[in-house]
Design an enzyme around this catalytic site. Structure first.
Site, mmCIF file in Angstrom:
data_model
loop_
_atom_site.group_PDB
_atom_site.id
_atom_site.type_symbol
_atom_site.label_atom_id
_atom_site.label_comp_id
_atom_site.label_asym_id
_atom_site.label_seq_id
_atom_site.Cartn_x
_atom_site.Cartn_y
_atom_site.Cartn_z
ATOM 1 C CB SER A 150 -0.892 0.005 1.252
ATOM 2 O OG SER A 150 -1.483 1.269 1.470
ATOM 3 C CE1 TYR A 163 -3.859 -1.984 5.063
ATOM 4 C CE2 TYR A 163 -3.483 0.341 4.593
ATOM 5 C CZ TYR A 163 -3.635 -0.959 4.154
ATOM 6 O OH TYR A 163 -3.545 -1.238 2.820
#
Length: 280
Positions: A150, A163
């Site tokens: 990501s 995250y």
């Protein structure tokens, strides 16, 4: 700079894809099916995997597809899955560590169980699978480990602390692994996209009700194409989407105190929105 490519380990190889029932994982499976010898598809939703497997086999003569239902947040289940693959499939040529999970909200208002769940899915499963199948690749002198990471592995935002932390782990892990594997014929690479139009945003619990700006979002098919190209070209790191690449470039080159100044403002907004939502 990418190393000299040679033959891609995708061609004629056995490709293991986690999180293959939807989104980027499903798109990768569909796009490598005409090149691979065998696909090993892993996800919790076995019915979706089996439907995908039948579709791929009907379109690609000679393709073998194995499906496994596994909750990758369960470390014992992942260990059992590894043994099933070793005994029932054999060598893996490309690992696609795609399974991932997010959460939205200020950290102290989150459930600890959910945060540890993220760590198990985004880190522990990835490390376990890589550790299980990488030695065989090195011994054979050919293979690849692809991390679907990501943009948060290169940056951060308030509201996604755990995250972002897991994705920073993936970035450091992949970069170190890529260098360790120099000269072995095996390589590690990662793709760090911004928002992708999958079920991810819905599953992470978006309490704001705000949609990702269309100019930042890409399709899972496009993300899959760029991820596969990264393997073919032996790239260590790819950030898809020109605009998002510029955003990451700007973030990385801005003095940290400037980035932190604006992120603190955003952090106050995230907290206020979450408290307002909680109070009804």
């Amino acid at each position: 700079m990418p190393e000299s490519s040679g033959a891609s380990p995708i061609d004629g190889g056995t490709i293991l894809v986690t999180g293959a029932s939807s989104g980027i994982g499903r798109s990768i499976a569909q796009q490598v099916a005409h090149r691979a010898r065998r696909l090993v598809l892993v996800a919790r939703r076995k019915d979706r995997l089996d439907a995908l497997a039948e579709d791929l086999k009907s379109k690609h003569a000679g393709l073998a597809v194995s499906t496994f239902s596994c909750d990758v947040s369960d470390r014992a289940a992942v260990a059992g899955f590894v043994e099933e693959v070793r005994s029932g499939v054999g060598d893996i040529d490309v690992i696609v560590n795609n399974a991932g999970l997010g959460d939205l909200g200020v950290f102290e208002r989150s459930r600890l169980e959910k945060q540890l769940f993220l760590v198990d899915v985004n880190i522990a499963a990835l490390v376990t699978l890589t550790h299980a199948f990488l030695p065989g690749m090195v011994q054979r002198g050919k293979g690849a480990v692809l991390m679907i990471s990501s943009g948060f592995g290169l940056s951060y935002l308030p509201g996604v602390a755990t995250y972002a932390g897991t994705k920073h782990f993936v970035t450091g892990f992949t970069e170190a692994l890529h260098c360790e594997l120099a000269g072995t014929g095996v390589f590690a690479c990662q793709i760090c996209p911004g928002p992708v139009a999958t079920e991810f945003e819905e599953n992470m619990g978006n309490f704001t009700g705000k949609k990702v700006p269309a100019m930042l979002e890409i399709s899972p098919d496009r993300c899959a194409r760029e991820a596969i190209a990264a393997v073919d070209r032996r790239r260590a790191l790819v950030v898809p989407h020109l605009f998002f690449k510029f955003v990451i470039w700007l973030s990385l080159r801005s003095p940290r105190w400037i980035t932190r100044f604006f992120m603190r403002i955003l952090g106050k907004r995230v907290r206020a929105e979450q408290l307002a939502k909680a109070s009804g």
